[in-house]
Design a protein around this motif. Structure first.
Motif, mmCIF file in Angstrom:
data_model
loop_
_atom_site.group_PDB
_atom_site.id
_atom_site.type_symbol
_atom_site.label_atom_id
_atom_site.label_comp_id
_atom_site.label_asym_id
_atom_site.label_seq_id
_atom_site.Cartn_x
_atom_site.Cartn_y
_atom_site.Cartn_z
ATOM 1 N N THR A 1 -10.787 -4.430 -6.207
ATOM 2 C CA THR A 1 -10.031 -3.835 -7.311
ATOM 3 C C THR A 1 -10.897 -2.855 -8.087
ATOM 4 N N SER A 2 -10.407 -1.620 -8.236
ATOM 5 C CA SER A 2 -11.139 -0.586 -8.962
ATOM 6 C C SER A 2 -10.524 -0.355 -10.343
ATOM 7 N N GLY A 3 -9.302 0.177 -10.405
ATOM 8 C CA GLY A 3 -8.672 0.467 -11.692
ATOM 9 C C GLY A 3 -7.255 0.937 -11.496
ATOM 10 N N GLY A 4 -6.660 1.463 -12.575
ATOM 11 C CA GLY A 4 -5.289 1.930 -12.474
ATOM 12 C C GLY A 4 -4.641 2.064 -13.823
ATOM 13 N N THR B 1 -1.869 1.475 -4.465
ATOM 14 C CA THR B 1 -0.862 0.432 -4.286
ATOM 15 C C THR B 1 0.054 0.346 -5.496
ATOM 16 N N ASP B 2 1.130 -0.465 -5.340
ATOM 17 C CA ASP B 2 1.985 -0.790 -6.477
ATOM 18 C C ASP B 2 1.710 -2.214 -6.974
ATOM 19 N N VAL C 1 0.864 -1.184 0.000
ATOM 20 C CA VAL C 1 0.000 0.000 0.000
ATOM 21 C C VAL C 1 0.898 1.231 0.000
ATOM 22 N N THR C 2 0.654 2.146 -0.935
ATOM 23 C CA THR C 2 1.492 3.342 -1.060
ATOM 24 C C THR C 2 0.755 4.627 -0.710
ATOM 25 N N VAL D 1 0.292 1.615 -11.288
ATOM 26 C CA VAL D 1 -0.413 2.052 -10.085
ATOM 27 C C VAL D 1 -1.813 1.468 -10.124
ATOM 28 N N THR D 2 -2.272 0.873 -9.025
ATOM 29 C CA THR D 2 -3.612 0.280 -8.978
ATOM 30 C C THR D 2 -4.339 0.775 -7.738
#
Length: 362
Positions: free
Chosen positions: A332-335, A309-310, A288-289, A344-345
């Motif tokens: 999970t949404s997108g990135g 997150t990465d 988690v970033t 990046v997600t």
């Protein structure tokens, strides 16, 4: 009475070298800390326990006293950013590691509001990074020309409270990832099985479908569930009711013949190691970033309050599970990017979805 501003200036006077050490999550004692620091023991915590402690301290500390927190995986401690010594003592009493920084959470939130007012454009995201004590603004490859120049000016105008980064890919919801679930011509992924009012349901991403849509385990398969609510944009979560008696373990598919049992939900913490499962790219892990991230997918599709997150993901992974050990963390949404080049997600916090629906993991 608190003397916050005076204490803050004194802490800043400790010098740039101390700040450099803080960025590396090295043990830090404020210039004003005295020997009282030794009275408090820094707790050794799991990532999920650190997330719980961070949430608890977030309720006790004022936004002008604190500036976020992150998990130091090497020392297994929670590092909490504060701007004065009184707040630092609150952190130490709770078992966290206090770190005195320049910008308060209120100041960073103000910077986010400036970005929202002056730099809302497709292909951008921003999230508070407690490690750097800045708002990290990310622009994907579609942000060019006048848009890039405007974004650069706004970030520069925020001074040391923000920094600008580039993403090689383009931000998009992962439409099209746990186990595959399908509706019509679209495919997403099941997030977590839950109970609502004693009836079995599951969570997935809101952008995957609309209320009333029916879902099956494969293309052309017999529908087993109906989406009863979908929230996107703004949020990105949805609830599907099971209409047939099918196997629905509280577990995540690890795509190696085994599953990870899920017994609870937990909040994310920056630095936490997390794992994602989705039907396109199966299992990936990372850290988690950022928290409370805002991402603009374009066409008015702006989602707020996401986990950044990465961890890699690709179209079809949407709605899939983000977890840490036995704890459900996100959907999970997108990135941007893919599982070849990284990227990046973003993930919808699962605790928010559970609270909205009055549901629980099960």
């Amino acid at each position: 009475m608190k003397h916050r501003r005076t204490t803050r200036r004194q802490a800043a006077a400790a010098g740039g070298a101390a700040v450099a050490l803080l960025g590396a999550a090295v043990t830090f004692q404020s210039a004003n800390a005295s020997d009282d620091v030794e009275r408090f023991e820094v707790k050794t915590l799991s990532a999920t326990a650190a997330g719980n402690l961070a949430s608890s301290l977030g309720e006790r500390l004022d936004a002008t006293d604190s500036a976020g927190a992150y998990y130091d995986a090497e020392s297994r401690t929670l590092v909490v950013n504060v701007v004065d010594e009184e707040a630092a003592e609150t952190v130490r009493r709770a078992g966290g590691r206090a770190r005195v920084v320049e910008h308060s959470l209120a100041e960073l939130k103000s910077a986010r509001e400036t970005l929202k007012d002056r730099a809302t454009m497709p292909g951008t995201s921003w999230a508070v990074d407690p490690v750097t004590n800045k708002v990290v603004v990310t622009a994907d490859r579609t942000v060019q020309g006048a848009s890039w120049e405007r974004l650069t000016r706004v970030v520069e105008g925020l001074g040391g409270k923000a920094e600008l980064k580039r993403s090689a890919g383009a931000f998009k919801p992962f439409v099209a990832g746990g186990d595959a679930i399908t509706t019509g011509g679209g495919r997403c992924s099941l997030g977590f099985n839950v109970l609502r009012d004693g009836r079995p349901h599951f969570l997935t991403a809101g952008h995957c479908g609309q209320a009333g849509s029916t879902w099956s385990a494969g293309q052309g398969g017999t529908p087993f569930g109906t989406m009863v609510d979908s929230r996107f944009p703004g949020d990105d979560f949805a609830l599907v009711r099971y209409d047939r008696d099918v196997s629905r373990p509280s577990a995540v598919n690890l795509y190696n013949g085994t599953g990870q049992r899920i017994t609870r939900a937990a909040d994310a913490a920056v630095g936490m190691r997390v794992v994602r499962s989705g039907s396109t790219t199966q299992v990936s892990d990372g850290r988690v970033t950022g928290l409370d991230a805002t991402v603009n997918y374009g066409d008015g599709q702006i989602v707020e309050g996401l986990i950044q997150t990465d961890v890699c993901a690709e179209p079809g992974d949407s709605g899939g599970s983000l977890f840490a050990d036995d704890a459900a963390i996100g959907l999970t949404s997108g990135g941007s990017g893919d599982c070849t080049n990284g990227g990046v997600t973003f993930f919808q916090p699962v605790t928010e979805a559970l609270a909205a629906y009055g549901a629980r993991i099960g």
